[in-house]
Enzyme design. Sequence first.
Site, mmCIF file in Angstrom:
data_model
loop_
_atom_site.group_PDB
_atom_site.id
_atom_site.type_symbol
_atom_site.label_atom_id
_atom_site.label_comp_id
_atom_site.label_asym_id
_atom_site.label_seq_id
_atom_site.Cartn_x
_atom_site.Cartn_y
_atom_site.Cartn_z
ATOM 1 N N CYS A 1 0.679 -1.332 -0.058
ATOM 2 C CA CYS A 1 -0.017 -0.147 0.032
ATOM 3 C C CYS A 1 0.787 1.185 -0.002
ATOM 4 O O CYS A 1 0.319 2.517 -0.243
ATOM 5 C CB CYS A 1 -0.967 -0.274 1.322
ATOM 6 S SG CYS A 1 -2.203 -1.249 1.160
HETATM 7 N N1 COA Z 1 -20.991 -8.741 7.286
HETATM 8 C C1 COA Z 1 -21.560 -8.704 8.834
HETATM 9 N N2 COA Z 1 -20.824 -8.998 9.787
HETATM 10 C C2 COA Z 1 -19.552 -9.083 9.586
HETATM 11 C C3 COA Z 1 -18.756 -9.128 8.461
HETATM 12 C C4 COA Z 1 -19.553 -8.867 7.211
HETATM 13 N N3 COA Z 1 -18.875 -8.808 6.094
HETATM 14 N N4 COA Z 1 -17.193 -9.283 8.691
HETATM 15 C C5 COA Z 1 -17.206 -9.443 10.057
HETATM 16 N N5 COA Z 1 -18.624 -9.232 10.522
HETATM 17 C C6 COA Z 1 -18.752 -9.398 12.017
HETATM 18 C C7 COA Z 1 -17.706 -10.313 12.769
HETATM 19 O O1 COA Z 1 -18.236 -11.808 12.588
HETATM 20 C C8 COA Z 1 -17.838 -9.962 14.142
HETATM 21 O O2 COA Z 1 -18.938 -10.407 14.745
HETATM 22 P P1 COA Z 1 -18.807 -10.895 16.509
HETATM 23 O O3 COA Z 1 -18.565 -9.590 17.192
HETATM 24 O O4 COA Z 1 -20.253 -11.545 16.343
HETATM 25 O O5 COA Z 1 -17.620 -11.706 16.229
HETATM 26 C C9 COA Z 1 -18.033 -8.441 14.181
HETATM 27 O O6 COA Z 1 -18.680 -8.203 12.706
HETATM 28 C C10 COA Z 1 -16.925 -7.590 14.052
HETATM 29 O O7 COA Z 1 -15.924 -8.072 13.126
HETATM 30 P P2 COA Z 1 -14.295 -7.470 13.086
HETATM 31 O O8 COA Z 1 -13.398 -8.066 12.054
HETATM 32 O O9 COA Z 1 -13.525 -7.394 14.611
HETATM 33 O O10 COA Z 1 -14.573 -6.043 12.400
HETATM 34 P P3 COA Z 1 -13.874 -4.513 12.591
HETATM 35 O O11 COA Z 1 -14.843 -3.702 13.036
HETATM 36 O O12 COA Z 1 -12.486 -4.786 13.185
HETATM 37 O O13 COA Z 1 -13.713 -4.243 11.046
HETATM 38 C C11 COA Z 1 -12.173 -4.343 9.110
HETATM 39 C C12 COA Z 1 -13.309 -5.067 10.091
HETATM 40 C C13 COA Z 1 -11.445 -4.965 8.342
HETATM 41 C C14 COA Z 1 -13.128 -3.057 8.514
HETATM 42 C C15 COA Z 1 -11.142 -3.496 10.141
HETATM 43 O O14 COA Z 1 -10.623 -4.236 11.168
HETATM 44 C C16 COA Z 1 -10.043 -2.714 9.398
HETATM 45 O O15 COA Z 1 -10.439 -1.905 8.583
HETATM 46 N N6 COA Z 1 -8.833 -2.802 9.647
HETATM 47 C C17 COA Z 1 -7.911 -1.851 9.104
HETATM 48 C C18 COA Z 1 -7.187 -2.749 8.310
HETATM 49 C C19 COA Z 1 -7.114 -2.504 6.684
HETATM 50 O O16 COA Z 1 -7.965 -1.683 6.229
HETATM 51 N N7 COA Z 1 -6.224 -3.198 6.028
HETATM 52 C C20 COA Z 1 -6.131 -3.069 4.795
HETATM 53 C C21 COA Z 1 -4.574 -3.039 4.027
HETATM 54 S S1 COA Z 1 -3.888 -1.577 4.541
#
Ligand code: COA
Length: 372
Positions: free
Chosen positions: A156
């Site tokens: 990235c």
């Molecule tokens: N639809 C519905 N629910 C979903 C889902 C989807 N597509 N994906 C995950 N969930 C659920 C999970 O199962 C979890 O449920 P639980 O609390 O019952 O276990 C809940 O949503 C939270 O999941 P989580 O993975 O912890 O979500 P988050 O809030 O951390 O968001 C990202 C996920 C990927 C958006 C976030 O971690 C992120 O942006 N990280 C930054 C890293 C990045 O962007 N990297 C890219 C390369 S630079």
Amino acid sequence: MFTPAITATGVYVPPHTITNDELVVAFNAYADRVNAENAEAIAAGTLEAIPHSSSEFILKASGIESRYVMDKEGVLDPARMYPRLRQRSDDEPGIMAEMGVAACKTALEKAGRSGEEIDLVICAASNMERAYPAIAVEIQKLIGAKGFAFDMNVACSSATFGIQAAADMIRAGSVRRALVVNPEITSGHLEWRDRDCHFIFGDVATATLIERREDAAHGFEIRSIRCATEFSNNIRNNNGFLRRNRPDGMADRRDMQFMQEGRKVFKEVLPMVSAHILHHLSDEQIAAGALKRLWLHQANKTMNDFIGRKVLGRDPEGNEQPNILQEFANTSSAGSIIAFDRFSDDLAPGDLGLICSFGAGYSVGSVIVERF
Ligand code: COA
């Protein structure tokens, strides 16, 4: 020594859009299909059913509303779930070169330059479609550039690291005019079958023209660049040229696509990036309040809001920290350049801004620019 300046940028936007709703319909159809195929194991408790995805979650967790892709039909086919790209002969331009050239032509046109005036092309992206010859050399030929060209990959952060390489060469006088090109076909390495990340990425290509400041009537002088890396496995893709040599290397393995520990990335990258920017500004004796704009890497809205707040010491206002991820999703190295391309024309001479990318590696790159 010469002063380098960004004198134009270009963005190539792919032909197809996928909205969150379209993506979720395809994912849920895929999940239903796999769950039906494994109904017995799921009923016996030996396999977990794949849960549905939701548009509400995607928007809330990321801020993303849609993404552009080079092929939509393959991505949305529940029996496939990845792009279907045409096989090209070796005698026609590769798809990355084609996208890159389109972005380069826009940048050259904006600056009133021709390809022949370029003597360095760097193709800086998260993935290259082949090992060699370098995509950059193909782009060099297609735009009629002189000099030399090479590929580089810092995931990235490829764009800002590429800008540093080009700007340093312009500063030293070894090249006069450079294009840093970022063709990102992230749809090719995203695991569209993984609910945790299937919504993250989109395709695009950007190009940044860098010249001697003295050669241009207006643009953005590059005041200072700082790059940093710190090894982490939290964003990783194991695909590579040794794949077939390893046991199960050619199997449909999850680790051959983008993988991340999203929560850890969030927790570790945010402080790293905020501290990086603040140290960079402080070393250049620029107060954060003097920045008119932050063009940040476009991965996640909450992440950008956090960095904006940390750097400025308050909530960013209006267009101080513009996001384009709602339209493009995460376009890897190209994201901060799209933001710069879309939201820089209104700055006045003397205004300062900062381009910043961050991601796998970990890697972070910041470029302080001043409008002239
Ligand atoms: N639809 C519905 N629910 C979903 C889902 C989807 N597509 N994906 C995950 N969930 C659920 C999970 O199962 C979890 O449920 P639980 O609390 O019952 O276990 C809940 O949503 C939270 O999941 P989580 O993975 O912890 O979500 P988050 O809030 O951390 O968001 C990202 C996920 C990927 C958006 C976030 O971690 C992120 O942006 N990280 C930054 C890293 C990045 O962007 N990297 C890219 C390369 S630079």
